[in-house]
Design a protein around this motif. Structure first.
Motif, mmCIF file in Angstrom:
data_model
loop_
_atom_site.group_PDB
_atom_site.id
_atom_site.type_symbol
_atom_site.label_atom_id
_atom_site.label_comp_id
_atom_site.label_asym_id
_atom_site.label_seq_id
_atom_site.Cartn_x
_atom_site.Cartn_y
_atom_site.Cartn_z
ATOM 1 N N UNK A 49 1.898 -9.540 -7.255
ATOM 2 C CA UNK A 49 2.398 -8.275 -6.732
ATOM 3 C C UNK A 49 3.555 -7.727 -7.565
ATOM 4 N N UNK A 50 4.568 -8.518 -7.933
ATOM 5 C CA UNK A 50 5.642 -7.974 -8.770
ATOM 6 C C UNK A 50 5.130 -7.458 -10.128
ATOM 7 N N UNK A 64 6.711 -3.355 -0.731
ATOM 8 C CA UNK A 64 6.032 -3.654 0.527
ATOM 9 C C UNK A 64 4.859 -2.700 0.767
ATOM 10 N N UNK A 65 4.978 -1.448 0.333
ATOM 11 C CA UNK A 65 3.883 -0.486 0.486
ATOM 12 C C UNK A 65 2.704 -0.855 -0.413
ATOM 13 N N UNK A 66 3.012 -1.309 -1.611
ATOM 14 C CA UNK A 66 1.947 -1.735 -2.523
ATOM 15 C C UNK A 66 1.256 -2.979 -1.960
ATOM 16 N N UNK A 67 2.024 -3.876 -1.370
ATOM 17 C CA UNK A 67 1.449 -5.079 -0.749
ATOM 18 C C UNK A 67 0.456 -4.675 0.350
ATOM 19 N N UNK A 68 0.837 -3.736 1.195
ATOM 20 C CA UNK A 68 -0.054 -3.284 2.266
ATOM 21 C C UNK A 68 -1.309 -2.625 1.701
ATOM 22 N N UNK A 69 -1.106 -1.826 0.683
ATOM 23 C CA UNK A 69 -2.228 -1.142 0.033
ATOM 24 C C UNK A 69 -3.211 -2.152 -0.553
ATOM 25 N N UNK A 70 -2.676 -3.156 -1.247
ATOM 26 C CA UNK A 70 -3.533 -4.177 -1.845
ATOM 27 C C UNK A 70 -4.199 -5.033 -0.771
ATOM 28 N N UNK A 71 -3.519 -5.258 0.341
ATOM 29 C CA UNK A 71 -4.119 -6.010 1.438
ATOM 30 C C UNK A 71 -5.361 -5.276 1.963
ATOM 31 N N UNK A 72 -5.273 -3.945 2.049
ATOM 32 C CA UNK A 72 -6.424 -3.146 2.468
ATOM 33 C C UNK A 72 -7.566 -3.280 1.467
#
Length: 124
Positions: A49-50, A64-72
């Motif tokens: 992620x980093x 944190x927004x990118x993490x959520x996006x990638x989780x989707x």
């Protein structure tokens, strides 16, 4: 050859199903426009992620927004996660993003057809 053709068919079917699903298709469109498939492809190891946030030139505060996006995107089956071991810090174990057969169809350097342009045409 038959197994490879079957995998290709499954990947294309998955892609077409996602094009028809509004939430996943918009997330997929955003991922293609951001160049996430190419970023992951150009990274020699699973992309953490980093590393992804850095490559996207997104402020660290938005991680944190990118993490959520990638989780989707992982939930929809376009990327997968694997454990990445840091050689310097053996205790530290991160997740890295890797391709699935469907996401391989979205990268530029691909022996198979690149379906990114088709996806962008269908999802406007």
């Amino acid at each position: 050859m038959g197994e490879e053709a079957g995998e290709m068919f499954e990947a294309q079917s998955h892609l077409y199903r996602q094009i028809c699903s509004p939430m996943y298709s918009m997330a997929l469109k955003s991922a293609v426009e951001l160049g996430i498939p190419d970023i992951i492809h150009n990274h020699p190891h699973p992309t953490t992620l980093p590393q992804l946030v850095y490559a996207l030139h997104i402020p660290h505060s938005k991680t944190n927004y990118v993490r959520r996006f990638m989780r989707l995107l992982v939930h929809s089956g376009f990327f997968s996660v694997t454990k990445v071991h840091d050689l310097e810090e053996e205790e530290e174990e991160e997740e890295g993003y890797i391709f699935t057969p469907s996401s391989r169809l979205l990268k530029d350097d691909n022996p198979n057809p690149n379906l990114s342009p088709l996806l962008l045409i269908f999802i406007q």
